[in-house]
Design a protein around this motif. Structure first.
Motif, mmCIF file in Angstrom:
data_model
loop_
_atom_site.group_PDB
_atom_site.id
_atom_site.type_symbol
_atom_site.label_atom_id
_atom_site.label_comp_id
_atom_site.label_asym_id
_atom_site.label_seq_id
_atom_site.Cartn_x
_atom_site.Cartn_y
_atom_site.Cartn_z
ATOM 1 N N GLY A 71 -5.354 -0.284 -0.277
ATOM 2 C CA GLY A 71 -5.157 -0.485 1.152
ATOM 3 C C GLY A 71 -3.698 -0.665 1.517
ATOM 4 N N LEU A 72 -2.965 -1.405 0.691
ATOM 5 C CA LEU A 72 -1.533 -1.610 0.943
ATOM 6 C C LEU A 72 -0.783 -0.288 0.888
ATOM 7 N N LEU A 73 -1.076 0.532 -0.101
ATOM 8 C CA LEU A 73 -0.401 1.828 -0.229
ATOM 9 C C LEU A 73 -0.688 2.709 0.973
ATOM 10 N N ILE A 74 -1.948 2.784 1.369
ATOM 11 C CA ILE A 74 -2.303 3.612 2.520
ATOM 12 C C ILE A 74 -1.643 3.083 3.794
ATOM 13 N N SER A 189 2.299 -7.196 1.763
ATOM 14 C CA SER A 189 1.758 -7.385 0.423
ATOM 15 C C SER A 189 0.842 -8.601 0.356
ATOM 16 N N SER A 190 1.209 -9.651 1.072
ATOM 17 C CA SER A 190 0.357 -10.843 1.106
ATOM 18 C C SER A 190 -0.850 -10.645 2.014
ATOM 19 N N LEU A 191 -0.635 -10.022 3.160
ATOM 20 C CA LEU A 191 -1.734 -9.817 4.096
ATOM 21 C C LEU A 191 -2.819 -8.921 3.523
ATOM 22 N N SER A 192 -2.424 -7.929 2.738
ATOM 23 C CA SER A 192 -3.422 -7.028 2.167
ATOM 24 C C SER A 192 -4.358 -7.765 1.219
#
Length: 258
Positions: A71-74, A189-192
């Protein structure tokens, strides 16, 4: 050199010492005041549960981390592309602003039940989408601001040298935007991780740390639930450290490049 090494040692020792002090005070408070496990388990009990169920914690952590990472990457890629288009075309930025504002105030993890209905309760897709939406906003906002933040003197200098638009972007705009982009990436990064974890509470496959925490609490295994929380904290620290390390690597290469 010696002073720099001393500062590095302090940067590592100080947090470890503070953490150890907190654990000692925590354990002492639980023992002295006879705090019930459902209120706050003792660190010793949490450590025991973590050691006894390390395989389960590891398995749940891998699932949650995978969903958060995808999800972070997308979210980051989509945010950077959208920010680049919005910075180049002002009308796009104006049209996208209300949508971005709506997503920013939306309780994204609460969309999980709707997404489970769309993609199926047996798939991880809903959790990935939730993590991507959570990562999108901070990266987009910071990247757009960074791409627009160019000192007039630098812009005039590039024009004086008859630099092309791509040359000006590569040598001035992008390097100037990197600090804000990485600021957004650090937040994302933290929110994901948080969003992927919370999305697991609302259904979907019976795996991941979120499901494990709810299962442990429902069976009154409070120390085990906190052991799963420790796994989630470790994932968050890994993601945060990876974002910070990437920022340092890019900064070093940018400083060393001519």
């Amino acid at each position: 050199m010696r002073r720099s090494r001393s500062l590095r040692v302090r940067a590592v020792v100080a947090p470890l010492a503070l953490g150890a002090l907190v654990l000692v005070v925590w354990q002492e408070a639980v023992d002295r005041f006879d705090v019930k496990p459902y209120v706050l388990p003792a660190p010793r009990a949490i450590a025991t549960a973590l050691g006894d169920h390390v395989d389960a914690v590891w398995s749940g952590a891998l699932t949650t981390a995978q969903n958060a990472a995808v999800g972070l990457l997308i979210g980051v890629v989509l945010a950077l592309v959208c920010a680049g288009v919005a910075a180049a075309v002002s009308s796009v930025a104006g049209a996208a602003a209300p949508l971005v504002a709506a997503v920013s105030v939306m309780p994204v993890p609460a969309l999980a039940p709707v997404l489970y209905t769309m993609f199926g309760t047996g798939a991880q897709t809903a959790r990935v989408v939730v993590a991507a939406l959570a990562a999108f906003v901070p990266v987009y906002v910071n990247a757009l601001r960074g791409l627009r933040t160019v000192a007039p003197v630098h812009r005039d200098l590039m024009r004086a040298f008859s630099a092309s638009r791509w040359q000006a972007t590569r040598t001035v705009t992008l390097p100037g935007a990197l600090p804000l982009v990485f600021a957004g990436l650090t937040i994302a990064s933290s929110l994901s991780v948080i969003s992927a974890l919370v999305a697991e509470y609302f259904g979907g496959p019976v795996d991941g740390l979120g499901k494990a925490i709810t299962s442990a609490v429902s069976s009154s295994q409070y120390a085990l639930a906190w052991a799963y929380v420790v796994g989630a904290v470790v994932i968050g620290l890994v993601f945060f450290g990876a974002a910070a390390g990437l920022e340092r690597l890019v900064a070093r290469r940018s400083a060393s490049s001519p």
